[in-house]
Design a protein around this motif. Structure first.
Motif, PDB file in Angstrom:
ATOM      1  N   LYS A 142     -45.239  -3.062   6.867  1.00  0.00           N
ATOM      2  CA  LYS A 142     -46.132  -4.111   7.391  1.00  0.00           C
ATOM      3  C   LYS A 142     -46.577  -5.043   6.273  1.00  0.00           C
ATOM      4  O   LYS A 142     -46.499  -6.275   6.393  1.00  0.00           O
ATOM      5  N   ARG A 143     -47.032  -4.488   5.170  1.00  0.00           N
ATOM      6  CA  ARG A 143     -47.529  -5.310   4.069  1.00  0.00           C
ATOM      7  C   ARG A 143     -46.424  -6.143   3.441  1.00  0.00           C
ATOM      8  O   ARG A 143     -46.662  -7.285   3.018  1.00  0.00           O
ATOM      9  N   LEU A 144     -45.236  -5.580   3.345  1.00  0.00           N
ATOM     10  CA  LEU A 144     -44.136  -6.329   2.751  1.00  0.00           C
ATOM     11  C   LEU A 144     -43.776  -7.527   3.625  1.00  0.00           C
ATOM     12  O   LEU A 144     -43.561  -8.640   3.112  1.00  0.00           O
ATOM     13  N   LEU A 145     -43.722  -7.330   4.939  1.00  0.00           N
ATOM     14  CA  LEU A 145     -43.419  -8.443   5.842  1.00  0.00           C
ATOM     15  C   LEU A 145     -44.495  -9.525   5.753  1.00  0.00           C
ATOM     16  O   LEU A 145     -44.170 -10.725   5.696  1.00  0.00           O
ATOM     17  N   GLU A 146     -45.750  -9.099   5.723  1.00  0.00           N
ATOM     18  CA  GLU A 146     -46.830 -10.075   5.610  1.00  0.00           C
ATOM     19  C   GLU A 146     -46.770 -10.823   4.288  1.00  0.00           C
ATOM     20  O   GLU A 146     -47.008 -12.040   4.238  1.00  0.00           O
ATOM     21  N   SER A 147     -46.433 -10.134   3.218  1.00  0.00           N
ATOM     22  CA  SER A 147     -46.359 -10.764   1.895  1.00  0.00           C
ATOM     23  C   SER A 147     -45.225 -11.786   1.833  1.00  0.00           C
ATOM     24  O   SER A 147     -45.380 -12.858   1.233  1.00  0.00           O
ATOM     25  N   ILE A 148     -44.095 -11.437   2.445  1.00  0.00           N
ATOM     26  CA  ILE A 148     -42.946 -12.350   2.413  1.00  0.00           C
ATOM     27  C   ILE A 148     -43.274 -13.668   3.109  1.00  0.00           C
ATOM     28  O   ILE A 148     -42.931 -14.753   2.615  1.00  0.00           O
ATOM     29  N   PHE A 149     -43.980 -13.598   4.235  1.00  0.00           N
ATOM     30  CA  PHE A 149     -44.232 -14.800   5.034  1.00  0.00           C
ATOM     31  C   PHE A 149     -45.542 -15.507   4.677  1.00  0.00           C
ATOM     32  O   PHE A 149     -45.896 -16.484   5.348  1.00  0.00           O
ATOM     33  N   GLN A 150     -46.241 -15.041   3.670  1.00  0.00           N
ATOM     34  CA  GLN A 150     -47.408 -15.775   3.204  1.00  0.00           C
ATOM     35  C   GLN A 150     -46.996 -17.157   2.743  1.00  0.00           C
ATOM     36  O   GLN A 150     -45.945 -17.334   2.125  1.00  0.00           O
ATOM     37  N   LYS A 151     -47.830 -18.140   2.998  1.00  0.00           N
ATOM     38  CA  LYS A 151     -47.468 -19.524   2.691  1.00  0.00           C
ATOM     39  C   LYS A 151     -47.199 -19.740   1.210  1.00  0.00           C
ATOM     40  O   LYS A 151     -46.413 -20.613   0.836  1.00  0.00           O
ATOM     41  N   ASN A 152     -47.845 -18.985   0.358  1.00  0.00           N
ATOM     42  CA  ASN A 152     -47.666 -19.157  -1.085  1.00  0.00           C
ATOM     43  C   ASN A 152     -46.512 -18.313  -1.642  1.00  0.00           C
ATOM     44  O   ASN A 152     -46.221 -18.377  -2.836  1.00  0.00           O
ATOM     45  N   SER A 153     -45.871 -17.536  -0.781  1.00  0.00           N
ATOM     46  CA  SER A 153     -44.771 -16.698  -1.246  1.00  0.00           C
ATOM     47  C   SER A 153     -43.510 -17.543  -1.434  1.00  0.00           C
ATOM     48  O   SER A 153     -43.206 -18.407  -0.598  1.00  0.00           O
ATOM     49  N   PRO A 154     -42.751 -17.320  -2.508  1.00  0.00           N
ATOM     50  CA  PRO A 154     -41.512 -18.081  -2.705  1.00  0.00           C
ATOM     51  C   PRO A 154     -40.422 -17.737  -1.696  1.00  0.00           C
ATOM     52  O   PRO A 154     -39.416 -18.442  -1.605  1.00  0.00           O
ATOM     53  N   LEU A 155     -40.624 -16.657  -0.918  1.00  0.00           N
ATOM     54  CA  LEU A 155     -39.616 -16.231   0.048  1.00  0.00           C
ATOM     55  C   LEU A 155     -39.973 -16.573   1.491  1.00  0.00           C
ATOM     56  O   LEU A 155     -39.220 -16.234   2.406  1.00  0.00           O
ATOM     57  N   HIS A 156     -41.098 -17.245   1.698  1.00  0.00           N
ATOM     58  CA  HIS A 156     -41.592 -17.413   3.073  1.00  0.00           C
ATOM     59  C   HIS A 156     -40.745 -18.410   3.872  1.00  0.00           C
ATOM     60  O   HIS A 156     -40.699 -18.361   5.101  1.00  0.00           O
ATOM     61  N   ASP A 157     -40.079 -19.319   3.184  1.00  0.00           N
ATOM     62  CA  ASP A 157     -39.333 -20.368   3.874  1.00  0.00           C
ATOM     63  C   ASP A 157     -37.926 -19.866   4.201  1.00  0.00           C
ATOM     64  O   ASP A 157     -37.012 -19.944   3.390  1.00  0.00           O
ATOM     65  N   GLY A 158     -37.742 -19.352   5.381  1.00  0.00           N
ATOM     66  CA  GLY A 158     -36.459 -18.800   5.794  1.00  0.00           C
ATOM     67  C   GLY A 158     -36.671 -17.555   6.642  1.00  0.00           C
ATOM     68  O   GLY A 158     -37.786 -17.258   7.074  1.00  0.00           O
ATOM     69  N   ALA A 159     -35.595 -16.838   6.879  1.00  0.00           N
ATOM     70  CA  ALA A 159     -35.655 -15.664   7.752  1.00  0.00           C
ATOM     71  C   ALA A 159     -35.576 -14.379   6.953  1.00  0.00           C
ATOM     72  O   ALA A 159     -34.981 -14.332   5.880  1.00  0.00           O
ATOM     73  N   VAL A 160     -36.192 -13.353   7.501  1.00  0.00           N
ATOM     74  CA  VAL A 160     -36.017 -11.987   7.012  1.00  0.00           C
ATOM     75  C   VAL A 160     -34.969 -11.320   7.895  1.00  0.00           C
ATOM     76  O   VAL A 160     -35.018 -11.440   9.123  1.00  0.00           O
ATOM     77  N   VAL A 161     -34.015 -10.638   7.291  1.00  0.00           N
ATOM     78  CA  VAL A 161     -32.965  -9.944   8.036  1.00  0.00           C
ATOM     79  C   VAL A 161     -33.180  -8.443   7.913  1.00  0.00           C
ATOM     80  O   VAL A 161     -33.274  -7.907   6.802  1.00  0.00           O
ATOM     81  N   ILE A 162     -33.260  -7.775   9.066  1.00  0.00           N
ATOM     82  CA  ILE A 162     -33.453  -6.326   9.114  1.00  0.00           C
ATOM     83  C   ILE A 162     -32.213  -5.675   9.711  1.00  0.00           C
ATOM     84  O   ILE A 162     -31.719  -6.101  10.753  1.00  0.00           O
ATOM     85  N   SER A 163     -31.720  -4.652   9.036  1.00  0.00           N
ATOM     86  CA  SER A 163     -30.563  -3.910   9.505  1.00  0.00           C
ATOM     87  C   SER A 163     -30.568  -2.527   8.871  1.00  0.00           C
ATOM     88  O   SER A 163     -31.077  -2.353   7.766  1.00  0.00           O
ATOM     89  N   GLU A 164     -30.017  -1.569   9.583  1.00  0.00           N
ATOM     90  CA  GLU A 164     -29.899  -0.202   9.065  1.00  0.00           C
ATOM     91  C   GLU A 164     -31.254   0.345   8.615  1.00  0.00           C
ATOM     92  O   GLU A 164     -31.366   1.008   7.584  1.00  0.00           O
ATOM     93  N   ASN A 165     -32.292   0.021   9.374  1.00  0.00           N
ATOM     94  CA  ASN A 165     -33.646   0.522   9.123  1.00  0.00           C
ATOM     95  C   ASN A 165     -34.222   0.045   7.784  1.00  0.00           C
ATOM     96  O   ASN A 165     -35.069   0.714   7.188  1.00  0.00           O
ATOM     97  N   LYS A 166     -33.768  -1.120   7.315  1.00  0.00           N
ATOM     98  CA  LYS A 166     -34.272  -1.673   6.066  1.00  0.00           C
ATOM     99  C   LYS A 166     -34.436  -3.180   6.176  1.00  0.00           C
ATOM    100  O   LYS A 166     -33.763  -3.830   6.981  1.00  0.00           O
ATOM    101  N   ILE A 167     -35.340  -3.718   5.357  1.00  0.00           N
ATOM    102  CA  ILE A 167     -35.407  -5.165   5.173  1.00  0.00           C
ATOM    103  C   ILE A 167     -34.327  -5.504   4.160  1.00  0.00           C
ATOM    104  O   ILE A 167     -34.477  -5.266   2.966  1.00  0.00           O
ATOM    105  N   LYS A 168     -33.225  -6.044   4.639  1.00  0.00           N
ATOM    106  CA  LYS A 168     -32.070  -6.262   3.780  1.00  0.00           C
ATOM    107  C   LYS A 168     -32.219  -7.494   2.899  1.00  0.00           C
ATOM    108  O   LYS A 168     -31.822  -7.490   1.731  1.00  0.00           O
ATOM    109  N   SER A 169     -32.735  -8.574   3.469  1.00  0.00           N
ATOM    110  CA  SER A 169     -32.823  -9.813   2.715  1.00  0.00           C
ATOM    111  C   SER A 169     -33.912 -10.708   3.280  1.00  0.00           C
ATOM    112  O   SER A 169     -34.416 -10.486   4.386  1.00  0.00           O
TER     113      SER A 169
END
Length: 263
Positions: free
Chosen positions: A166-193
């Motif tokens: 939960k915290r990792l997903l929230e951190s990724i999509f925070q507006k100040n995060s360098p990774l927030h602009d784009g999609a998160v891909v989940i597969s094989e029970n992991k956040i892959k990218s």
């Protein structure tokens, strides 16, 4: 019976194995192209083939010649058109997904409750993160894929390969995060990218309020068997895209059921 020859009905054990293997191959090819544009392409090719038989039977020489020229490059066209599906099929073989899926079915038959508990464990952090991001109106795009094509995503994403949190997903999509602009891909029970750039849909009938995030989520669900969860930055509304179709204003109960079914 006298006068009838039933030799053609004789079936050897090798024939049985041959039929079973072909049936399995057809089934797994179907699971790869199901819910993708490849199905529509196959239907189109079938219609062209039927049309060819009709014009040939009617002796329409000009149309017959044109279609024959088109079909003469059919094998090359198939390789080009179904390039993504061929890649996924080879990826599936390389990862022994056949065996993994058979194990999953065995577990489903004899340990259904355990699988349901595991599904809830996997989905709960995602639902909890969506609740927080809906409340704070944090824009997000989470894509779920069955077969993770490392080469494809490596060219457009930042590799994460981390446990779903939960915290990792929230951190990724925070507006100040360098990774927030784009999609998160989940597969094989992991956040892959994360920070993945996805193809946009060409559908011009979508509501005007849909931005790039919604169009990317719908686009990836059109071309692959992926599903996408989209959280609007303007309204906090949750949408669910599958097979090029989108369900708007999805509740958390509905989201849990959809992910439990498709993920």
């Amino acid at each position: 019976m006298k006068g009838f020859d039933f030799d053609f009905l004789k079936v050897s054990p090798t024939d049985v194995v041959d039929i079973v293997l072909v049936a399995i191959l057809i089934y797994y090819v179907y699971t790869l192209i199901r819910n993708t544009l490849a199905v529509n392409l196959l239907v189109g090719m079938f219609i062209i083939t039927v049309f060819y038989w009709i014009v040939k039977a009617l002796h329409m020489e000009l149309l017959t010649t044109i279609i024959e020229k088109f079909m003469s490059v059919g094998i090359i066209a198939l390789i080009v058109i179904f390039h993504p599906e061929i890649r996924r099929f080879l990826l599936l073989i390389g990862k022994n997904a056949f065996l993994q899926k058979n194990k999953a079915w065995w577990g489903y038959l004899f340990g259904r409750k355990e699988i349901e508990r595991n599904n809830l464990t996997r989905i709960k952090p995602i639902i909890d993160a969506c609740k927080t991001m809906k409340k704070t109106r944090t824009g997000a795009l989470i894509v779920f894929v069955k077969f993770y094509d490392e080469q494809f995503f490596a060219n457009s994403c930042e590799v994460v390969d981390a446990k779903i949190s939960k915290r990792l997903l929230e951190s990724i999509f925070q507006k100040n995060s360098p990774l927030h602009d784009g999609a998160v891909v989940i597969s094989e029970n992991k956040i892959k990218s994360a920070s993945c750039i996805l193809p946009l849909t060409d559908n011009d009938q979508l509501p005007s309020q849909f931005g790039l995030r919604h169009r990317a989520g719908i686009g990836v669900s059109e071309t692959t068997d992926a599903v996408a969860v989209i959280i609007s930055e303007e309204t906090g509304e949750i949408s669910y895209a599958k097979q090029g179709r989108v369900r708007m204003n999805v509740s958390f109960g509905e989201l849990e059921k959809l992910l439990n079914k498709d993920f």
